[in-house]
Design a protein around this motif. Structure first.
Motif, mmCIF file in Angstrom:
data_model
loop_
_atom_site.group_PDB
_atom_site.id
_atom_site.type_symbol
_atom_site.label_atom_id
_atom_site.label_comp_id
_atom_site.label_asym_id
_atom_site.label_seq_id
_atom_site.Cartn_x
_atom_site.Cartn_y
_atom_site.Cartn_z
ATOM 1 N N LEU A 80 37.220 49.812 -17.996
ATOM 2 C CA LEU A 80 36.569 49.225 -19.165
ATOM 3 C C LEU A 80 36.849 47.736 -19.228
ATOM 4 C CD1 LEU A 80 37.490 51.912 -21.839
ATOM 5 C CD2 LEU A 80 35.329 51.653 -20.609
ATOM 6 N N LYS A 81 38.092 47.400 -18.934
ATOM 7 C CA LYS A 81 38.504 46.010 -19.052
ATOM 8 C C LYS A 81 39.555 45.736 -17.984
ATOM 9 C CE LYS A 81 40.345 42.859 -22.536
ATOM 10 N NZ LYS A 81 41.633 42.976 -23.232
ATOM 11 N N VAL A 82 39.364 44.654 -17.248
ATOM 12 C CA VAL A 82 40.309 44.279 -16.195
ATOM 13 C C VAL A 82 40.816 42.881 -16.502
ATOM 14 C CG1 VAL A 82 40.633 43.897 -13.730
ATOM 15 C CG2 VAL A 82 39.034 45.652 -14.500
ATOM 16 N N SER A 83 42.106 42.768 -16.743
ATOM 17 C CA SER A 83 42.672 41.443 -16.988
ATOM 18 C C SER A 83 43.803 41.179 -16.004
ATOM 19 C CB SER A 83 43.157 41.332 -18.435
ATOM 20 O OG SER A 83 44.008 42.408 -18.739
ATOM 21 N N ILE A 84 44.163 39.920 -15.886
ATOM 22 C CA ILE A 84 45.221 39.522 -14.948
ATOM 23 C C ILE A 84 46.572 39.673 -15.639
ATOM 24 C CG2 ILE A 84 46.052 37.642 -13.458
ATOM 25 C CD1 ILE A 84 43.212 37.948 -12.704
ATOM 26 N N ALA A 85 47.397 40.559 -15.113
ATOM 27 C CA ALA A 85 48.757 40.712 -15.651
ATOM 28 C C ALA A 85 49.658 39.666 -15.008
ATOM 29 C CB ALA A 85 49.281 42.113 -15.386
ATOM 30 N N THR A 86 49.538 39.517 -13.683
ATOM 31 C CA THR A 86 50.301 38.513 -12.949
ATOM 32 C C THR A 86 49.368 37.824 -11.970
ATOM 33 O OG1 THR A 86 52.178 40.031 -13.008
ATOM 34 C CG2 THR A 86 52.386 38.113 -11.572
ATOM 35 N N SER A 87 49.262 36.527 -12.070
ATOM 36 C CA SER A 87 48.371 35.765 -11.198
ATOM 37 C C SER A 87 48.978 35.594 -9.810
ATOM 38 C CB SER A 87 48.115 34.378 -11.804
ATOM 39 O OG SER A 87 47.436 33.559 -10.882
ATOM 40 N N SER A 88 48.105 35.475 -8.817
ATOM 41 C CA SER A 88 48.556 35.212 -7.443
ATOM 42 C C SER A 88 48.895 33.731 -7.303
ATOM 43 C CB SER A 88 47.430 35.538 -6.464
ATOM 44 O OG SER A 88 46.316 34.678 -6.711
ATOM 45 N N GLY A 89 48.499 32.948 -8.294
ATOM 46 C CA GLY A 89 48.667 31.495 -8.200
ATOM 47 C C GLY A 89 47.373 30.830 -7.758
ATOM 48 N N TYR A 90 46.399 31.630 -7.345
ATOM 49 C CA TYR A 90 45.108 31.110 -6.902
ATOM 50 C C TYR A 90 43.999 31.811 -7.678
ATOM 51 C CZ TYR A 90 47.844 29.475 -2.918
ATOM 52 O OH TYR A 90 48.785 28.879 -2.128
#
Length: 86
Positions: free
Chosen positions: A37-47
């Motif tokens: 339903l919803k996809v958010s960034i929990a931890t970024s790769s830095g890019y």
């Protein structure tokens, strides 16, 4: 669990060219039907480019919904995606 044939994200060409690697952790809200339903960034790769590629791919994945008392229910899961150059 059973393989739902979820494809891995395409490695963005620019990221590959520049040697960018990283690990993105996505937080996915899964419906009782196993859809994202919803996809958010929990931890970024830095890019941002890698984060977006992961996010767009996982948005179309199918998931096995959580079970509660034998019934499928929605829930939150975390999905790690690794971008590694060979």
């Amino acid at each position: 669990g059973p393989d739902l044939h979820n494809p891995n994200p395409r490695y963005p060409y620019v990221a590959r060219q520049r040697g960018w690697q990283g690990r993105v952790v996505l937080r996915v809200e899964v419906s009782a039907h196993g859809q994202a339903l919803k996809v958010s960034i929990a931890t970024s790769s830095g890019y941002e480019l890698l984060d977006q590629a992961a996010q767009e791919t996982v948005q179309n994945w199918r998931f096995l919904p959580a079970q509660r008392a034998g019934l499928a229910v929605g829930g939150l899961i975390e999905v790690p995606i690794n971008f590694r150059l060979n």
